[in-house]
Design a protein around this motif. Structure first.
Motif, mmCIF file in Angstrom:
data_model
loop_
_atom_site.group_PDB
_atom_site.id
_atom_site.type_symbol
_atom_site.label_atom_id
_atom_site.label_comp_id
_atom_site.label_asym_id
_atom_site.label_seq_id
_atom_site.Cartn_x
_atom_site.Cartn_y
_atom_site.Cartn_z
ATOM 1 N N ASP A 20 0.836 -1.208 0.000
ATOM 2 C CA ASP A 20 0.000 0.000 0.000
ATOM 3 C C ASP A 20 0.869 1.255 0.000
ATOM 4 O O ASP A 20 0.594 2.219 -0.716
ATOM 5 C CB ASP A 20 -0.925 0.028 1.215
ATOM 6 N N LEU A 21 1.902 1.248 0.808
ATOM 7 C CA LEU A 21 2.818 2.385 0.882
ATOM 8 C C LEU A 21 3.518 2.593 -0.460
ATOM 9 O O LEU A 21 3.651 3.717 -0.942
ATOM 10 C CB LEU A 21 3.838 2.156 1.998
ATOM 11 N N ILE B 26 12.680 -0.920 5.016
ATOM 12 C CA ILE B 26 12.458 -0.400 3.674
ATOM 13 C C ILE B 26 13.774 0.197 3.211
ATOM 14 O O ILE B 26 14.288 1.138 3.822
ATOM 15 C CB ILE B 26 11.354 0.675 3.662
ATOM 16 N N SER B 27 14.347 -0.378 2.146
ATOM 17 C CA SER B 27 15.636 0.068 1.617
ATOM 18 C C SER B 27 15.458 0.720 0.263
ATOM 19 O O SER B 27 14.697 0.226 -0.573
ATOM 20 C CB SER B 27 16.588 -1.120 1.443
ATOM 21 N N THR C 275 3.548 5.793 -3.061
ATOM 22 C CA THR C 275 4.850 6.416 -3.315
ATOM 23 C C THR C 275 5.202 6.393 -4.803
ATOM 24 O O THR C 275 5.629 7.414 -5.357
ATOM 25 C CB THR C 275 5.940 5.695 -2.499
ATOM 26 N N ILE C 276 5.026 5.269 -5.450
ATOM 27 C CA ILE C 276 5.363 5.153 -6.873
ATOM 28 C C ILE C 276 4.503 6.105 -7.695
ATOM 29 O O ILE C 276 4.971 6.694 -8.675
ATOM 30 C CB ILE C 276 5.208 3.694 -7.360
ATOM 31 N N ARG D 118 5.365 10.507 2.236
ATOM 32 C CA ARG D 118 6.253 11.667 2.081
ATOM 33 C C ARG D 118 7.708 11.264 2.358
ATOM 34 O O ARG D 118 8.616 11.632 1.613
ATOM 35 C CB ARG D 118 5.818 12.786 3.030
ATOM 36 N N ALA D 119 7.936 10.499 3.413
ATOM 37 C CA ALA D 119 9.299 10.105 3.781
ATOM 38 C C ALA D 119 9.935 9.208 2.720
ATOM 39 O O ALA D 119 11.056 9.459 2.266
ATOM 40 C CB ALA D 119 9.282 9.390 5.140
ATOM 41 N N VAL D 120 9.218 8.168 2.301
ATOM 42 C CA VAL D 120 9.771 7.237 1.317
ATOM 43 C C VAL D 120 9.895 7.921 -0.046
ATOM 44 O O VAL D 120 10.877 7.702 -0.771
ATOM 45 C CB VAL D 120 8.941 5.937 1.250
ATOM 46 N N SER D 121 8.945 8.772 -0.391
ATOM 47 C CA SER D 121 9.027 9.514 -1.662
ATOM 48 C C SER D 121 10.275 10.377 -1.694
ATOM 49 O O SER D 121 10.942 10.475 -2.731
ATOM 50 C CB SER D 121 7.798 10.409 -1.855
#
Length: 189
Positions: free
Chosen positions: A37-38, A109-110, A42-43, A77-80
């Motif tokens: 979902d995250l 998450i890498s 993000t994508i 927001r963080a992963v993006s």
């Protein structure tokens, strides 16, 4: 001249958004959130930038659907931010890898790129507010990312890869009863 002005306007808007995000307290709206979902959120945000740079995003999900308890908007927001940095550090036709996996009670998450990387001096400053290695950066993206991760009781690390490029990794705690949350989620769909 018009494109330069529009580019500068875009940069100023990003800077103001980063400053606003950095200075304001964040209230989390936590919910069970799976890696898939995250990544979908993000994508959707990062995809056009990756296409513009001719960089391919490759996602690997080894989380078995186990969720974290997190705020979708803030974690997106963080992963993006990590993905955008990786895309911008990459060369045309490079691949940026995003992987989710379970490590004990954590979801890791890498984000891995094959750009220029950084030395130890830069690594020690990466998360300081207003530090940037970019000509157009605000120096707040990684500070905001760390803030969001720490509000989720997680941690964020960066390392230069020997083969070139960088890896940023986020560890977030799994839901206390992650197995039950997955079962409950599957019954709802």
């Amino acid at each position: 001249l018009k494109s330069i002005a529009l580019g500068q306007l875009d940069r100023i808007e990003r800077m103001l958004s980063d400053l606003q995000q950095y200075g304001r307290p964040i209230e989390l709206n936590r919910q069970a959130l799976a890696f898939s979902d995250l990544m979908n959120s993000t994508i959707h945000i990062v995809g056009s930038e990756a296409n513009r740079h001719n960089v391919r995003l490759e996602v690997s999900d080894d989380t078995r659907g186990l969720p974290i308890l997190g705020d979708r908007e803030q974690l997106t927001r963080a992963v993006s931010n990590l993905l955008l940095n990786a895309v911008q550090a990459s060369h045309s036709t490079d691949v940026v890898y995003v992987a989710g996996r379970i490590e004990g009670p954590w979801m890791r998450i890498s984000v891995v790129d094959s750009g220029e990387g950084f030395d130890d001096q830069v690594r020690d400053k990466l998360f300081l507010p207003f530090f940037t290695t970019k000509d157009y950066g605000t120096g707040l993206g990684l500070s905001n990312t760390r803030k969001i991760v720490e509000l989720h009781d997680g941690h964020l690390r960066a390392r230069a890869r020997q083969s070139g490029g960088a890896e940023f990794a986020i560890w977030l705690p799994l839901c206390v009863d992650a197995e039950s949350a997955v079962g409950e989620r599957s019954r709802m769909t």
